[in-house]
Design a protein around this motif. Structure first.
Motif, PDB file in Angstrom:
ATOM      1  N   ALA B  79       0.832  -1.204   0.000  1.00 38.33           N
ATOM      2  CA  ALA B  79       0.000   0.000   0.000  1.00 38.33           C
ATOM      3  C   ALA B  79       0.869   1.258   0.000  1.00 38.33           C
ATOM      4  O   ALA B  79       0.601   2.217  -0.731  1.00 38.33           O
ATOM      5  CB  ALA B  79      -0.935  -0.017   1.203  1.00 38.33           C
ATOM      6  N   VAL B  80       1.934   1.259   0.816  1.00 32.86           N
ATOM      7  CA  VAL B  80       2.828   2.424   0.896  1.00 32.86           C
ATOM      8  C   VAL B  80       3.466   2.688  -0.468  1.00 32.86           C
ATOM      9  O   VAL B  80       3.516   3.831  -0.945  1.00 32.86           O
ATOM     10  CB  VAL B  80       3.918   2.192   1.970  1.00 32.86           C
ATOM     11  N   LEU B  81       3.914   1.611  -1.130  1.00 37.90           N
ATOM     12  CA  LEU B  81       4.620   1.787  -2.402  1.00 37.90           C
ATOM     13  C   LEU B  81       3.658   2.233  -3.505  1.00 37.90           C
ATOM     14  O   LEU B  81       4.009   3.092  -4.326  1.00 37.90           O
ATOM     15  CB  LEU B  81       5.313   0.478  -2.794  1.00 37.90           C
ATOM     16  N   ILE B  82       2.449   1.683  -3.526  1.00 40.29           N
ATOM     17  CA  ILE B  82       1.461   2.121  -4.522  1.00 40.29           C
ATOM     18  C   ILE B  82       1.104   3.580  -4.265  1.00 40.29           C
ATOM     19  O   ILE B  82       0.953   4.376  -5.196  1.00 40.29           O
ATOM     20  CB  ILE B  82       0.211   1.205  -4.495  1.00 40.29           C
ATOM     21  N   GLY B  83       1.026   3.961  -2.986  1.00 40.44           N
ATOM     22  CA  GLY B  83       0.784   5.364  -2.642  1.00 40.44           C
ATOM     23  C   GLY B  83       1.886   6.265  -3.169  1.00 40.44           C
ATOM     24  O   GLY B  83       1.625   7.359  -3.680  1.00 40.44           O
ATOM     25  N   SER B  84       3.146   5.792  -3.078  1.00 38.85           N
ATOM     26  CA  SER B  84       4.263   6.603  -3.571  1.00 38.85           C
ATOM     27  C   SER B  84       4.225   6.707  -5.092  1.00 38.85           C
ATOM     28  O   SER B  84       4.663   7.700  -5.669  1.00 38.85           O
ATOM     29  CB  SER B  84       5.602   6.026  -3.105  1.00 38.85           C
ATOM     30  N   SER B  85       3.680   5.670  -5.756  1.00 40.89           N
ATOM     31  CA  SER B  85       3.513   5.748  -7.210  1.00 40.89           C
ATOM     32  C   SER B  85       2.488   6.826  -7.566  1.00 40.89           C
ATOM     33  O   SER B  85       2.657   7.560  -8.541  1.00 40.89           O
ATOM     34  CB  SER B  85       3.042   4.395  -7.769  1.00 40.89           C
ATOM     35  N   LEU B  86       1.425   6.908  -6.753  1.00 38.55           N
ATOM     36  CA  LEU B  86       0.414   7.944  -6.976  1.00 38.55           C
ATOM     37  C   LEU B  86       1.032   9.328  -6.838  1.00 38.55           C
ATOM     38  O   LEU B  86       0.858  10.191  -7.715  1.00 38.55           O
ATOM     39  CB  LEU B  86      -0.744   7.775  -5.991  1.00 38.55           C
ATOM     40  N   THR B  87       1.791   9.563  -5.751  1.00 44.68           N
ATOM     41  CA  THR B  87       2.371  10.898  -5.551  1.00 44.68           C
ATOM     42  C   THR B  87       3.396  11.210  -6.641  1.00 44.68           C
ATOM     43  O   THR B  87       3.523  12.354  -7.069  1.00 44.68           O
ATOM     44  CB  THR B  87       3.028  11.010  -4.158  1.00 44.68           C
TER      45      THR B  87
END
Lengths: 111, 223
Positions: B79-87
């Motif tokens: 979840a953290v890494l997918i969130g960083s992809s979004l940002t």
């Protein structure tokens, strides 16, 4: 490239889809589906990859040349894994069937 | 005035001389980055192929090893890494719109999430593996008839997650350079190729994890 500025909502929507798929893949792992567990997990991973490639990496607006490059890359990856597995999966030495030829030349049956 | 200096005066400073226009320059940059990422796909692909071979050969041992991983932290990190992809995607968007403060903000957010990923991995996962004697060559010990196969699983686990984490550290380094360039006001809607290709790299690292997570933590089932 002619710049296509996507809306923030599209990015957020893709993010939410990725999150739902992550939750799904974790949830499914706790259900006994036998061999289908692997299939479902890999299918979900491929869908997530396609979402990231298409939307986050802007491939849907990329040039045809870029798309061909990417398709070629994945084709070679498929060849790498498929041919490795077919090789390793078929490495047993075939035994000649019993009862063919004289008893002295029949290979011992595999254990 | 010579032809050369006339040509120079006609194009903006960020357009390299050998490109017809900025569109051609950006397309070449994107294509070149994808070419690099394809070599990365083959690089990780070899590991994935090898993993598939040994997983089929030592199915029970790999399943046992997989069950010793903490699926909660694995899922949290996904979840953290997918969130960083979004940002990161939003940082590229901010660059496309010449929003200079937003570029910096989103890159900083991406870096925070990236560091959080590595922090969770080091602090909650790898350190726990160490205390549970799961690290090969560092006092590996499990009570199991499948112990050699479990050890092999953990060789794959540390090699693959370690290489992935190394890629993240490199990405964080590149983002430091981006921050410096962004602070100098180098990016606007005419020129944002460095943000764009860094985004491609970061999303690629995300995709590697999208496959590593189910392969290492989930396949074989957790039931």
């Amino acid at each position: 490239m002619s710049v296509h500025v996507e809306s923030v909502w599209m990015y957020v929507l893709v993010f939410l889809c990725l999150m739902v798929l992550t939750a799904t893949t974790v949830g499914v792992a706790f259900v006994d589906l036998g061999a289908f567990n692997t299939l479902v997990a890999l299918t979900i991973a491929v869908i997530k990859m396609l979402l990231v490639v298409t939307f986050f990496m802007h491939v849907r607006h990329s040039t045809a040349l870029t798309k061909v490059f990417i398709a070629a890359g994945f084709l070679w990856l498929l060849l790498l894994i498929a041919f490795t597995l077919t090789d390793v999966g078929t490495r047993s030495i075939p035994q000649q069937p019993e009862g063919w030829g004289s008893a002295t030349t029949v290979a011992p049956a595999p254990k | 005035m010579t032809d050369a200096s006339a040509a120079h005066s006609e194009h903006p400073p960020y357009l390299a001389h050998h490109f017809t226009d900025i569109e051609q320059q950006n397309e070449s940059g994107t294509l070149g980055m994808w070419l690099f990422l394809l070599t990365e796909i083959m690089f990780f692909g070899g590991l994935f192929a090898m993993y598939a071979v040994y997983r089929l050969k030592f199915f029970e041992a790999f399943r046992e090893g997989s069950h010793r991983l903490n699926v909660t932290f694995g899922a949290l990190n996904t979840a953290v890494l997918i969130g960083s992809s979004l940002t990161m995607a939003l940082a590229v968007r901010a660059a496309q719109l010449s929003r200079r403060k937003a570029i910096i903000g989103f890159i900083v957010l991406t870096m925070i999430l990236g560091i959080a990923f590595i922090g969770i991995k080091l602090n909650f996962e790898w350190s726990a593996d160490y205390h549970e004697h799961l690290i090969p060559w560092m006092g590996f010990h499990v009570e199991s008839p499948n112990a050699p196969g479990v050890r092999l699983f953990f060789c794959f686990y540390f090699f693959m997650t370690g290489l992935h984490a190394l890629h993240m550290v490199i990405g964080l380094g590149i983002m430091c350079v981006l921050l410096r360039m962004a602070a100098k006001g180098r990016f606007d809607e005419g020129y944002f190729a460095p943000v764009e290709v860094t985004g491609l790299y970061w999303h690629f690292v995300d995709i590697v994890w999208i496959f590593l997570f189910p392969l290492l933590y989930l396949i074989g089932g957790r039931y």
